[in-house]
Scaffold this active site. Structure first.
Site, PDB file in Angstrom:
ATOM      1  N   ASP A  74      42.447 -29.542  22.256  1.00  0.00           N
ATOM      2  CA  ASP A  74      42.405 -28.203  21.662  1.00  0.00           C
ATOM      3  C   ASP A  74      41.146 -27.484  22.145  1.00  0.00           C
ATOM      4  O   ASP A  74      40.146 -28.112  22.496  1.00  0.00           O
ATOM      5  CB  ASP A  74      42.454 -28.263  20.118  1.00  0.00           C
ATOM      6  CG  ASP A  74      41.289 -28.998  19.490  1.00  0.00           C
ATOM      7  OD1 ASP A  74      40.798 -29.975  20.092  1.00  0.00           O
ATOM      8  OD2 ASP A  74      40.847 -28.609  18.394  1.00  0.00           O
ATOM      9  N   GLU A 144      39.856 -30.930  16.999  1.00  0.00           N
ATOM     10  CA  GLU A 144      38.422 -31.180  17.010  1.00  0.00           C
ATOM     11  C   GLU A 144      37.671 -29.887  16.751  1.00  0.00           C
ATOM     12  O   GLU A 144      36.692 -29.855  16.033  1.00  0.00           O
ATOM     13  CB  GLU A 144      37.984 -31.773  18.360  1.00  0.00           C
ATOM     14  CG  GLU A 144      36.591 -32.425  18.323  1.00  0.00           C
ATOM     15  CD  GLU A 144      35.458 -31.462  18.582  1.00  0.00           C
ATOM     16  OE1 GLU A 144      34.302 -31.815  18.294  1.00  0.00           O
ATOM     17  OE2 GLU A 144      35.705 -30.335  19.070  1.00  0.00           O
TER      18      GLU A 144
HETATM   19 ZN   LIG Z   1      34.385 -30.399  22.544  1.00  0.00          ZN
END
Ligand SMILES: [Zn+2]
Length: 388
Positions: A74, A144
């Site tokens: 992501d 994340e």
């Molecule tokens: Zn990163």
């Protein structure tokens, strides 16, 4: 080289995997890894109040030791795409640079460790350790950059429940400061958020004797809390408390408010645990208040504990591979914000080493194409040394 990190990085950048969207990035990796003989699992995690997020776990080999490469596909949003000289999801190469969102954070890093693993396997009969034992695993999350609740933390638990055991992990976050090879991150400070609330008694500003202004008490306690927390430790800079907001929210000019609040964040080193740190802060406030200020603390739950991966054979192995390829002796650093390493460290020793971080999260995020080739060579040497 059998696998081209530049081509993989470009393909990944073209997937619009803006957090928490999968955007085709994990499907792409799944296909690539399955073709090379990895057993690939996709796992979607969800929790009330958060978007479900897709993750990927891949392993080749069934024996230990199991060397894990970890990362996230992501990316943060591109912002105003018109502000980019090269479109954020095109994967354009201009001059000797590859442009795009995620080029350094961290599709570029993933491309390099995938290419290194595929190249190593191609050179070793498709097995992690020819004729002997060993496994290579990949732990790739799609969560994340946002809240990080449906990503690595759950993927690790999922893998552990399946009986997966990890021996060492390299997280491919952009760890280098100026040039490739200058920095390995071998630990991170902890992060703790709190709010100091001082209560007084509301009243007319012309009659302060009939009121108790909480702003006075707040300023006094804030001063006390900004005293140094420690002098640093062997592996860390001094801990630091920083106020991020002071809030009274009083729109009236002739009113003494009843309450004042100040939010703060502490980045703390291995001289403290979260519990001990809260106690220290509360003691300081208690002493400064001297019974005259009414205050309380609101602490936010934190999953960002301090940790350090101490120098030893694993850090030596990574540093030697980096020196061999770049001629540089990397520094072991614990600076910067938190990362998924804070979760991985509960399962095995973890180091962070990836590209140069300078343009991460910026417009025109980019990496030298040469760095992708060099980083792949470094990961390749790490794998070789690990299974030698
Ligand atoms: Zn990163």
């Amino acid at each position: 080289m059998t696998a081209d990190p530049v081509a993989i990085a470009r393909d990944l950048i073209r997937c619009r995997s803006v957090t928490p969207e999968e955007g085709g990035a994990l499907a792409y990796l799944q296909d690539l890894l399955a073709k090379a003989g990895f057993t690939v699992h996709r796992a979607t995690f969800a929790e009330p109040g958060t978007a479900p997020v897709e993750n990927l776990f891949a392993r080749i080999g069934t024996e230990q030791p199991n060397l894990v490469f970890a990362g996230h596909t992501d990316v943060v949003p591109a912002g105003a795409e018109a502000a980019w000289r090269h479109p954020p999801f095109a994967g354009e190469i201009a001059g000797d640079m590859l442009y795009g969102r995620g080029a350094v954070d961290m599709k570029g890093g993933i491309a390099c460790f995938v290419a290194a693993a595929l190249d190593y396997l191609a050179g070793h009969g498709g097995k992690p350790k020819k004729g002997k034992k060993g496994s290579i695993s990949l732990l790739i999350t799609g969560d994340e950059e946002s809240v990080a609740v449906n990503g690595t933390v759950k993927l690790l638990r999922w893998a552990a429940e399946r009986g997966e055991k990890f021996d060492h992990c390299i997280l491919g976050e952009p760890s280098n400061v100026e040039v490739l090879g200058d920095t390995i991150k071998a630990g991170r400070r902890g992060s703790l958020n709190g709010t100091l609330v001082v209560t007084g008694r509301q009243g007319h500003v012309a009659y302060p004797d009939r009121a108790d202004n909480p702003i006075r008490g707040l300023v006094m306690l804030m001063t006390a809390l900004q005293a140094p927390l420690d002098e640093g430790s062997a592996h860390f800079a001094p801990s630091h408390l920083e106020f991020t907001s002071v809030d009274v929210g009083n729109p009236t000019v002739n009113l003494i408010p009843g309450e004042a609040r100040a939010r703060f964040n502490i980045r703390y080193n291995d001289r403290h645990s979260q519990t001990a740190l809260k106690t220290l802060i509360e003691h300081r406030a208690h002493a400064a208040a001297a019974g005259r200020v009414h205050y309380s603390f609101e602490w936010q739950p934190s999953n960002a504990d301090v940790f350090v991966t101490k120098p030893g054979p694993f850090t030596d192995l990574a540093a030697a591979a980096i020196a061999e390829v770049t001629g540089r002796k990397p520094k072991l650093s614990t600076t910067g914000g938190t990362s998924d390493a804070r979760f991985i460290k509960d399962y095995c020793p973890v180091l962070e080493f990836g590209l140069v971080g300078q343009t991460m999260h910026q417009v025109d995020e980019c990496t030298p194409v040469a760095d992708l080739v060099t980083l792949t060579a470094i990961y390749r040497r790490i794998i070789e040394r690990y299974f030698a």
